[in-house]
Design an enzyme around this catalytic site. Structure first.
Site, PDB file in Angstrom:
ATOM      1  N   GLY A  71      -2.607   9.784   4.329  1.00  0.00           N
ATOM      2  CA  GLY A  71      -2.105  10.925   5.081  1.00  0.00           C
ATOM      3  C   GLY A  71      -1.438  10.608   6.405  1.00  0.00           C
TER       4      GLY A  71
ATOM      5  CG  ASP B 134       1.486   9.680 -12.332  1.00  0.00           C
ATOM      6  OD1 ASP B 134       2.320   9.347 -11.465  1.00  0.00           O
ATOM      7  OD2 ASP B 134       1.287   9.020 -13.374  1.00  0.00           O
TER       8      ASP B 134
ATOM      9  CG  ASP C 238       4.400   4.195   2.601  1.00  0.00           C
ATOM     10  OD1 ASP C 238       5.256   3.288   2.567  1.00  0.00           O
ATOM     11  OD2 ASP C 238       3.318   4.077   3.196  1.00  0.00           O
TER      12      ASP C 238
ATOM     13  CE  LYS D 275       5.182   0.946   0.148  1.00  0.00           C
ATOM     14  NZ  LYS D 275       3.815   0.842   0.717  1.00  0.00           N
TER      15      LYS D 275
END
Length: 229
Positions: A74, A109, A133, A173
């Site tokens: 978080g 998911d 991320d 990322k």
């Protein structure tokens, strides 16, 4: 826990711990970003990666709707809440995530075919920013790990192209070497600027980088839905 030469903290006893576990704990104990996160109330040191990326690329200012892919634990959503307190935030992760005031958190998911629709509905309008991320669980084989993580980046890119408002931003990322040529080409088709960056908070021995795609071109490049084809 004891202090060794140079003031570095060491574990008082290593009994029953593996060498890799000991190394990880010692690195955490001596990581200034970990200590800073604890002092400033962030759930993880990763919060500073987003802070540093935003300081450089200025994408959070004025954001009203934000999606956080791979929200657990978080830290990134905490940053958004502090910098954009009025923004609606929706996050998703396979892992459980403790509640964050002002954020809607979905435990599912992202690769589930229902996830994009659930996220978009929860957000309630076009997103200003899609943050990712996410990284695939590693199997120890570098090429496989890279392919698995890049598949998530590509899925995030497709999702961003469906939910972003014109002018919006996608931050994701990636791994060593950045996004591959095909993905970069697609990002450049969708966005006016595409940059790679490794924020100072990203450990030097880490293979992670971030791609920052800004200026979403909107309906001219947005994928058509099945009912529009």
């Amino acid at each position: 826990m004891t202090r060794g030469d140079g003031g570095r903290q060491r574990i008082k006893t290593a009994k029953g711990r593996s060498a890799s576990s000991i190394k990880w704990i010692q690195r955490q104990l001596n990581d200034p970003y970990v200590r800073k996160a604890q002092a400033e109330g962030y759930r993880s040191r990763a919060a500073y990666k987003l802070i540093e990326l935003d300081e450089r690329f200025q994408f959070l200012k004025g954001a009203k709707r934000v999606i956080d892919l791979g929200i657990a634990p978080g830290g990134w959503t905490q940053v958004v809440r502090r910098q954009c307190p009025q923004a609606a935030i929706v996050g998703i992760d396979l892992l459980p995530t403790d509640p964050i005031d002002g954020a809607t958190i979905l435990q599912m998911d992202f690769m589930d075919e229902e996830a994009p629709g659930v996220l978009a509905e929860a957000l309630g309008g076009p997103a200003d920013i899609v943050l990712s991320d996410m990284a695939a669980n590693t199997v120890g084989h570098p090429q496989t790990d890279h392919l698995r993580t890049m598949a998530l980046v590509e899925a995030g890119c497709l999702f961003a192209s469906e939910v972003l408002r014109p002018g919006g931003t996608y931050v994701a990322k990636v791994l060593a070497g950045g996004a591959d040529n095909n993905l970069v080409a697609e990002l450049k088709r969708l966005f006016t600027t595409v940059k790679h960056a490794k924020p100072p908070a990203s450990r030097k021995d880490s293979s992670e980088w971030y791609v920052i795609a800004q200026g979403f071109k909107g309906d001219a490049v947005r994928p058509k839905r099945d009912d529009e084809a």
